[in-house]
Design an enzyme around this catalytic site. Sequence first.
Site, short mmCIF file in Angstrom:
data_model
loop_
_atom_site.label_atom_id
_atom_site.label_comp_id
_atom_site.label_asym_id
_atom_site.label_seq_id
_atom_site.Cartn_x
_atom_site.Cartn_y
_atom_site.Cartn_z
N HIS A 58 1.06 -1.22 -0.02
CA HIS A 58 0.05 -0.08 0.04
C HIS A 58 0.81 1.37 0.05
CE1 HIS A 58 0.49 -0.85 4.42
NE2 HIS A 58 0.88 0.54 4.46
P1 TYD Z 1 -1.57 -2.75 7.77
O1 TYD Z 1 -1.04 -1.27 7.92
O2 TYD Z 1 -2.04 -3.00 6.47
O3 TYD Z 1 -0.33 -3.62 7.79
P2 TYD Z 1 1.18 -4.24 7.05
O4 TYD Z 1 1.60 -2.68 6.46
O5 TYD Z 1 2.00 -4.33 8.04
O6 TYD Z 1 0.84 -5.07 6.23
O7 TYD Z 1 -2.41 -3.10 8.92
C1 TYD Z 1 -2.64 -4.44 9.20
C2 TYD Z 1 -4.05 -4.36 10.02
O8 TYD Z 1 -3.81 -3.70 11.26
C3 TYD Z 1 -5.16 -3.45 9.70
O9 TYD Z 1 -6.38 -4.23 9.71
C4 TYD Z 1 -5.25 -2.41 10.07
C5 TYD Z 1 -4.66 -2.46 11.59
N1 TYD Z 1 -3.83 -1.54 12.04
C6 TYD Z 1 -4.30 -0.75 13.19
O10 TYD Z 1 -5.58 -0.98 13.59
N2 TYD Z 1 -3.62 0.36 13.51
C7 TYD Z 1 -2.43 0.71 13.18
O11 TYD Z 1 -1.62 1.76 13.52
C8 TYD Z 1 -1.80 -0.16 11.89
C9 TYD Z 1 -0.34 0.18 11.37
C10 TYD Z 1 -2.42 -1.11 11.51
#
Ligand code: TYD
Length: 149
Positions: A58
């Site tokens: 993303h």
């Molecule tokens: P995501 O940012 O997509 O993780 P990565 O970049 O490591 O793949 O987030 C994964 C999940 O965690 C998504 O459901 C959102 C949640 N999340 C939060 O609730 N708060 C946060 O600060 C972060 C970073 C993620």
Amino acid sequence: MGGERSTAEESLIKIVNIPLIEDDGIICVVQYPDQIPYPIHRAYFIISPVAGLARGQHTHKENRQMLICLKGQVRMTLDDGKRREEMILSSPDKGIMLEPMVWHEMTDMNENTLLAVLASDRYDPEDYIRSYDEFLRAVKGETTSYADK
Ligand code: TYD
């Protein structure tokens, strides 16, 4: 002409050196503004990621982040819509900057990997672009969906 050339060749990958202090173990310090260019409003930690699965995939519209690999390793791939660059992080003395509107992916992790992420903004699901096609349209200026906010 020289300036244009150096801008074109500037790497997408910005690495910050993080001081390690040896004191009955190792203390790894990230302090604003010395190592990080913004006040940190959120820190999160990715613990025991599933081996073989990619994370990230993303971009953020405004949030800036620094990612540090405290244990194990991670392959970071950054993409600004024109170029794709990658590097492996495997030590806590290097932080990689994840700037807004740079697509990022984390791969080649295993259960031993521990990542710390230091973010400029509080969590906001609206700040994410999770579709690569939408990201490409945004960097090419074909959408204004977030710019007007
Ligand atoms: P995501 O940012 O997509 O993780 P990565 O970049 O490591 O793949 O987030 C994964 C999940 O965690 C998504 O459901 C959102 C949640 N999340 C939060 O609730 N708060 C946060 O600060 C972060 C970073 C993620």
